[in-house]
Write a protein that holds these residues in place. Structure first.
Motif, PDB file in Angstrom:
ATOM      1  N   LEU A  81       0.846  -1.194   0.000  1.00 60.04           N
ATOM      2  CA  LEU A  81       0.000   0.000   0.000  1.00 60.04           C
ATOM      3  C   LEU A  81       0.878   1.240   0.000  1.00 60.04           C
ATOM      4  CD1 LEU A  81      -2.961   1.093   0.284  1.00 60.04           C
ATOM      5  CD2 LEU A  81      -2.492   1.245   2.738  1.00 60.04           C
ATOM      6  N   ASP A  82       0.748   2.083  -1.022  1.00 56.89           N
ATOM      7  CA  ASP A  82       1.518   3.326  -1.062  1.00 56.89           C
ATOM      8  C   ASP A  82       1.097   4.233   0.089  1.00 56.89           C
ATOM      9  OD1 ASP A  82       2.730   2.411  -3.361  1.00 56.89           O
ATOM     10  OD2 ASP A  82       1.251   3.341  -4.672  1.00 56.89           O
ATOM     11  N   SER A  83      -0.205   4.499   0.160  1.00 61.17           N
ATOM     12  CA  SER A  83      -0.795   5.298   1.231  1.00 61.17           C
ATOM     13  C   SER A  83      -2.306   5.178   1.099  1.00 61.17           C
ATOM     14  CB  SER A  83      -0.378   6.768   1.130  1.00 61.17           C
ATOM     15  OG  SER A  83      -0.961   7.371  -0.015  1.00 61.17           O
ATOM     16  N   GLU A  84      -3.026   5.487   2.154  1.00 63.36           N
ATOM     17  CA  GLU A  84      -4.485   5.417   2.087  1.00 63.36           C
ATOM     18  C   GLU A  84      -5.023   6.439   1.091  1.00 63.36           C
ATOM     19  OE1 GLU A  84      -8.413   5.167   4.970  1.00 63.36           O
ATOM     20  OE2 GLU A  84      -6.407   5.343   5.836  1.00 63.36           O
ATOM     21  N   ALA A  86      -3.521   7.481  -1.641  1.00 65.61           N
ATOM     22  CA  ALA A  86      -3.277   6.954  -2.983  1.00 65.61           C
ATOM     23  C   ALA A  86      -4.274   5.847  -3.318  1.00 65.61           C
ATOM     24  CB  ALA A  86      -1.851   6.435  -3.086  1.00 65.61           C
ATOM     25  N   PHE A  87      -4.597   5.006  -2.336  1.00 67.80           N
ATOM     26  CA  PHE A  87      -5.581   3.938  -2.544  1.00 67.80           C
ATOM     27  C   PHE A  87      -6.946   4.547  -2.874  1.00 67.80           C
ATOM     28  CE2 PHE A  87      -8.941   1.134  -1.026  1.00 67.80           C
ATOM     29  CZ  PHE A  87      -8.593  -0.085  -1.567  1.00 67.80           C
ATOM     30  N   ASN A  88      -7.367   5.522  -2.087  1.00 68.48           N
ATOM     31  CA  ASN A  88      -8.670   6.151  -2.311  1.00 68.48           C
ATOM     32  C   ASN A  88      -8.727   6.845  -3.665  1.00 68.48           C
ATOM     33  OD1 ASN A  88      -9.598   5.292   0.187  1.00 68.48           O
ATOM     34  ND2 ASN A  88      -8.990   7.174   1.229  1.00 68.48           N
ATOM     35  N   GLU A  89      -7.628   7.455  -4.074  1.00 65.19           N
ATOM     36  CA  GLU A  89      -7.586   8.112  -5.386  1.00 65.19           C
ATOM     37  C   GLU A  89      -7.700   7.068  -6.501  1.00 65.19           C
ATOM     38  OE1 GLU A  89      -7.427  11.360  -7.966  1.00 65.19           O
ATOM     39  OE2 GLU A  89      -7.670  11.291  -5.786  1.00 65.19           O
ATOM     40  N   ARG A  90      -7.037   5.927  -6.324  1.00 68.31           N
ATOM     41  CA  ARG A  90      -7.110   4.862  -7.319  1.00 68.31           C
ATOM     42  C   ARG A  90      -8.541   4.335  -7.441  1.00 68.31           C
ATOM     43  NH1 ARG A  90      -3.614   1.977  -5.117  1.00 68.31           N
ATOM     44  NH2 ARG A  90      -1.821   2.861  -6.226  1.00 68.31           N
ATOM     45  N   ILE A  91      -9.214   4.157  -6.307  1.00 69.97           N
ATOM     46  CA  ILE A  91     -10.598   3.675  -6.321  1.00 69.97           C
ATOM     47  C   ILE A  91     -11.521   4.714  -6.953  1.00 69.97           C
ATOM     48  CG2 ILE A  91     -12.552   3.002  -4.873  1.00 69.97           C
ATOM     49  CD1 ILE A  91     -10.303   0.917  -5.171  1.00 69.97           C
ATOM     50  N   LYS A  92     -11.301   5.966  -6.646  1.00 69.03           N
ATOM     51  CA  LYS A  92     -12.111   7.037  -7.235  1.00 69.03           C
ATOM     52  C   LYS A  92     -11.979   7.046  -8.753  1.00 69.03           C
ATOM     53  CE  LYS A  92     -12.500  12.096  -7.305  1.00 69.03           C
ATOM     54  NZ  LYS A  92     -11.953  13.367  -6.747  1.00 69.03           N
ATOM     55  N   ALA A 151     -13.101  -6.576  -6.227  1.00 68.63           N
ATOM     56  CA  ALA A 151     -13.080  -5.965  -4.899  1.00 68.63           C
ATOM     57  C   ALA A 151     -11.675  -5.449  -4.634  1.00 68.63           C
ATOM     58  CB  ALA A 151     -13.494  -6.968  -3.826  1.00 68.63           C
ATOM     59  N   TRP A 152     -11.588  -4.258  -4.050  1.00 67.32           N
ATOM     60  CA  TRP A 152     -10.321  -3.645  -3.658  1.00 67.32           C
ATOM     61  C   TRP A 152     -10.396  -3.373  -2.165  1.00 67.32           C
ATOM     62  CZ3 TRP A 152      -6.617  -2.120  -7.465  1.00 67.32           C
ATOM     63  CH2 TRP A 152      -7.045  -2.263  -8.796  1.00 67.32           C
ATOM     64  N   VAL A 153      -9.487  -3.985  -1.389  1.00 69.60           N
ATOM     65  CA  VAL A 153      -9.470  -3.756   0.058  1.00 69.60           C
ATOM     66  C   VAL A 153      -8.029  -3.557   0.509  1.00 69.60           C
ATOM     67  CG1 VAL A 153     -11.602  -5.030   0.550  1.00 69.60           C
ATOM     68  CG2 VAL A 153      -9.426  -6.253   0.489  1.00 69.60           C
ATOM     69  N   HIS A 154      -7.865  -2.941   1.678  1.00 70.80           N
ATOM     70  CA  HIS A 154      -6.512  -2.680   2.183  1.00 70.80           C
ATOM     71  C   HIS A 154      -6.507  -2.598   3.695  1.00 70.80           C
ATOM     72  CE1 HIS A 154      -6.864   1.553   3.596  1.00 70.80           C
ATOM     73  NE2 HIS A 154      -7.866   1.593   2.747  1.00 70.80           N
ATOM     74  N   ASP A 155      -5.302  -2.836   4.272  1.00 75.21           N
ATOM     75  CA  ASP A 155      -5.072  -2.498   5.670  1.00 75.21           C
ATOM     76  C   ASP A 155      -4.026  -1.391   5.675  1.00 75.21           C
ATOM     77  OD1 ASP A 155      -2.728  -3.839   5.080  1.00 75.21           O
ATOM     78  OD2 ASP A 155      -2.827  -5.216   6.773  1.00 75.21           O
ATOM     79  N   THR A 156      -3.234  -1.294   6.713  1.00 75.58           N
ATOM     80  CA  THR A 156      -2.292  -0.175   6.805  1.00 75.58           C
ATOM     81  C   THR A 156      -1.062  -0.349   5.915  1.00 75.58           C
ATOM     82  OG1 THR A 156      -1.227  -1.222   8.719  1.00 75.58           O
ATOM     83  CG2 THR A 156      -3.009   0.362   9.157  1.00 75.58           C
ATOM     84  N   LYS A 157      -0.789  -1.586   5.450  1.00 78.61           N
ATOM     85  CA  LYS A 157       0.435  -1.820   4.693  1.00 78.61           C
ATOM     86  C   LYS A 157       0.228  -2.484   3.332  1.00 78.61           C
ATOM     87  CE  LYS A 157       3.425  -2.263   8.786  1.00 78.61           C
ATOM     88  NZ  LYS A 157       4.381  -3.145   9.511  1.00 78.61           N
TER      89      LYS A 157
END
Length: 259
Positions: A81-84, A86-92, A151-157
């Motif tokens: 995970l780059d960062s939360e 970055a993850f949210n931007e990718r999902i958007k 589905a796209w999911v993540h934790d802190t890392k």
């Protein structure tokens, strides 16, 4: 229960690999004592890797690479995970792209978005790109309809992507597996039964019919020309009962794993 490929078994594998390599290189004689000494040095310090339903002891410091796993036809890809943000931007961006796209009927491709939050994981699930196919059985036209699910999911890392397409079973299976997914830190040995993937485990219950499959590649820093690949899948030949069936009958019997 996890079966363990131990240091003793790994030493045997490495010794066999060294013998094969020596033969391939055209060496006149294999230096047996020196090779055994080198293998013992390599395996003095070990680390544990969980793959599928097995615990693998590999030399400490080895480079580990997991291929995408599959469970019941659902692919699972894992990345840092780059960062939360970055993850949210990718999902958007992914959601906007699916809304802008059209399915074969000319309608918006994205039909449903679901939020996922459990086991320290959060993310979304998309259902999109509905399509139909047809074929003929005994001169009768048969039509089927399906769509893609991811589905796209993540934790802190770590971030996980799960995906399946067309078969309507994936409308539920991707979501089911995503909700059974539990993150694992590097070196963690799971306390609960399930199927290990890179930095995670899909918790039981899973059935033998769901076709678990996973592969891990190991390379050794001092021996970059040698690669070791472990693959786990379901053997459908020569067994009257699957491992999951035997474990369900008696989970404490270590003789269930056939070497």
């Amino acid at each position: 229960m996890m079966a363990r490929i131990t240091r003793r078994r790994l030493i045997a594998l490495l010794a066999i690999g060294a013998a094969v390599a020596a033969s391939a290189w055209g060496m006149a004689a294999w230096r047996d004592a020196q090779d055994k000494k080198e293998v013992q040095r390599m395996t003095q310090k070990m680390m544990t890797v969980c793959l599928g339903r097995f615990l693998l002891d590999v030399p400490e410091g080895a480079d580990i690479y997991f291929n995408p796993a599959t469970i019941d036809g659902v692919g699972i890809e894992v990345d840092p995970l780059d960062s939360e943000n970055a993850f949210n931007e990718r999902i958007k961006n992914r959601e906007q792209a699916l809304k802008a796209a059209k399915n074969e009927a000319g309608h918006a491709s994205l039909e449903k978005k679901e939020n996922i939050k459990h086991n320290d994981l959060s993310g979304v699930l998309f259902k999109y790109d509905r399509e139909s196919v047809y074929w003929f059985e005994h001169d009768k036209k048969v039509t089927a309809e399906g769509m893609k699910v991811e589905a796209w999911v993540h934790d802190t890392k770590t971030q996980f992507k799960l995906y399946g397409e067309f078969d309507n079973k994936y409308l539920e299976t991707v979501s089911e597996i995503a909700h059974k997914l539990k993150p694992l830190a590097t070196g963690d040995i799971p306390a609960d039964p399930g199927f290990c993937i890179n930095h995670g485990i899909v918790l039981d219950p899973l059935t033998a019919e769901q076709n678990e499959s996973g592969t891990v590649n190991v390379t050794l820093k001092d021996h970059p020309d040698v690669g070791i690949m472990f693959h786990t899948g379901i053997n459908r030949t020569g067994l009257e009962e699957s491992l999951l069936v035997r474990l369900a009958r008696d989970p404490d019997d270590p003789n269930h794993v056939k070497n």
